[in-house]
Design a protein around this motif. Structure first.
Motif, PDB file in Angstrom:
ATOM      1  N   MET A   1       0.841  -1.194   0.000  1.00  0.00           N
ATOM      2  CA  MET A   1       0.000   0.000   0.000  1.00  0.00           C
ATOM      3  C   MET A   1       0.882   1.252   0.000  1.00  0.00           C
ATOM      4  O   MET A   1       1.784   1.380   0.820  1.00  0.00           O
ATOM      5  N   ASP A   2       0.638   2.176  -0.960  1.00  0.00           N
ATOM      6  CA  ASP A   2       1.449   3.385  -0.988  1.00  0.00           C
ATOM      7  C   ASP A   2       0.905   4.413   0.004  1.00  0.00           C
ATOM      8  O   ASP A   2      -0.169   4.235   0.595  1.00  0.00           O
TER       9      ASP A   2
ATOM     10  N   GLN B   1      -0.307   7.410  -0.352  1.00  0.00           N
ATOM     11  CA  GLN B   1      -1.581   8.055  -0.716  1.00  0.00           C
ATOM     12  C   GLN B   1      -2.775   7.178  -0.343  1.00  0.00           C
ATOM     13  O   GLN B   1      -3.769   7.656   0.212  1.00  0.00           O
ATOM     14  N   ASP B   2      -2.681   5.879  -0.640  1.00  0.00           N
ATOM     15  CA  ASP B   2      -3.762   4.955  -0.284  1.00  0.00           C
ATOM     16  C   ASP B   2      -3.913   4.861   1.232  1.00  0.00           C
ATOM     17  O   ASP B   2      -5.030   4.814   1.752  1.00  0.00           O
ATOM     18  N   GLU B   3      -2.774   4.831   1.929  1.00  0.00           N
ATOM     19  CA  GLU B   3      -2.825   4.753   3.388  1.00  0.00           C
ATOM     20  C   GLU B   3      -3.486   5.994   3.972  1.00  0.00           C
ATOM     21  O   GLU B   3      -4.316   5.891   4.884  1.00  0.00           O
ATOM     22  N   ASN B   4      -3.147   7.167   3.464  1.00  0.00           N
ATOM     23  CA  ASN B   4      -3.751   8.411   3.949  1.00  0.00           C
ATOM     24  C   ASN B   4      -5.256   8.442   3.691  1.00  0.00           C
ATOM     25  O   ASN B   4      -6.032   8.917   4.525  1.00  0.00           O
ATOM     26  N   THR B   5      -5.668   7.928   2.525  1.00  0.00           N
ATOM     27  CA  THR B   5      -7.094   7.882   2.199  1.00  0.00           C
ATOM     28  C   THR B   5      -7.846   6.986   3.181  1.00  0.00           C
ATOM     29  O   THR B   5      -8.902   7.362   3.710  1.00  0.00           O
ATOM     30  N   LEU B   6      -7.294   5.825   3.454  1.00  0.00           N
ATOM     31  CA  LEU B   6      -7.920   4.893   4.395  1.00  0.00           C
ATOM     32  C   LEU B   6      -7.915   5.454   5.809  1.00  0.00           C
ATOM     33  O   LEU B   6      -8.881   5.271   6.561  1.00  0.00           O
TER      34      LEU B   6
END
Length: 266
Positions: free
Chosen positions: A1-2, A4-9
């Motif tokens: 998971m990059d 950006q994806d982690e921040n979104t989640l």
């Protein structure tokens, strides 16, 4: 998971956590400007106490960098005196209840016993164990009678009302434990995420149940949870009386339980 994806989640998870709190705040007519001031204050306090460098308190500039709170606000908030909850009085209530539910002669086999108002092994002697006579036992008894926490029988003995105690706590006590219980639960979750620790946190979840099943599970969970909490309370109280003589007796723990169903909102 990059990243950006982690921040979104992460943002999605934070929003989900905040929704019940927002419902409560709207109900209590606490608006966004008031909440933002509290958030700024919490940011500053955490940064000041937990993000020091070489044991030195962080500067206003460093707190601004860590939190995004404006330096003028940082200085203003650091200069304010902390508003402390009168926890001493709250702990008297808690310790009296813990002893009454766990220790002989106030309890028998984890069941709180009826107590005479005064004399040996009485409500008065129970209160004097923790108030050191700074608060009159009669004042506590009058308060508890008014709240429905206790009842008197024909012999003038005092009975602890566990059902009323759970459902009708004193407002200040209720808000105190509201903050403490949720804060420690959240601290457990975030510690497990940040530090990869293994502090215990488990829940049972099902989502295709009838109202009848929900009611049955609610009754069952309450009964079983109270049994665990009562036994653990007895164990912890005994340990604290032994441990408080030690210089290492400076740590705390909290173990709780909850039952939630969306059926209450339908």
């Amino acid at each position: 998971m990059d990243i950006q994806d982690e921040n979104t989640l992460l943002k999605r998870a934070i929003k989900q956590i905040l929704k019940p709190l927002m419902r409560f705040l709207i109900h209590k007519q606490i608006t966004l400007p008031a909440l933002l001031e509290l958030i700024k204050s919490a940011y500053v306090e955490v940064a000041e106490k937990e993000f020091s460098l070489d044991g030195k308190a962080p500067t206003d500039s460093r707190i601004n960098l860590l939190t995004g709170v404006h330096r003028k606000d940082v200085k203003r908030l650091r200069d304010q005196e902390d508003e402390q909850i009168p926890s001493e009085r709250l702990s008297v209530h808690s310790l009296m209840l813990a002893t009454w539910m766990a220790e002989s002669p106030y309890a028998d086999n984890n069941a709180p016993q009826p107590l005479p108002v005064a004399g040996e092994s009485s409500f008065e002697s129970l209160a004097d164990m923790y108030t050191r006579q700074n608060i009159r036992a009669t004042s506590i008894l009058e308060n508890w009678l008014e709240l429905g926490w206790v009842q008197k029988d024909e012999q003038n003995n005092v009975h602890l009302n566990l059902e009323a105690l759970q459902d009708n706590q004193l407002g200040e006590d209720q808000l105190y434990f509201f903050s403490q219980n949720l804060a420690d639960h959240l601290a457990t979750s975030t510690s497990n995420l940040i530090n990869n620790t293994k502090q215990f946190e488990r829940a049972v979840f099902y989502n295709q149940l009838t109202p009848k099943s929900i009611k049955s599970l609610q009754q069952s969970s309450k009964k079983k949870a109270m049994a665990v909490l009562t036994e653990l309370n007895k164990e912890a109280l005994k340990m604290q009386k032994q441990d408080k003589k030690s210089d290492e007796a400076k740590h705390r723990f909290r173990f709780g339980s909850y039952f939630y169903t969306d059926a209450d909102h339908e």
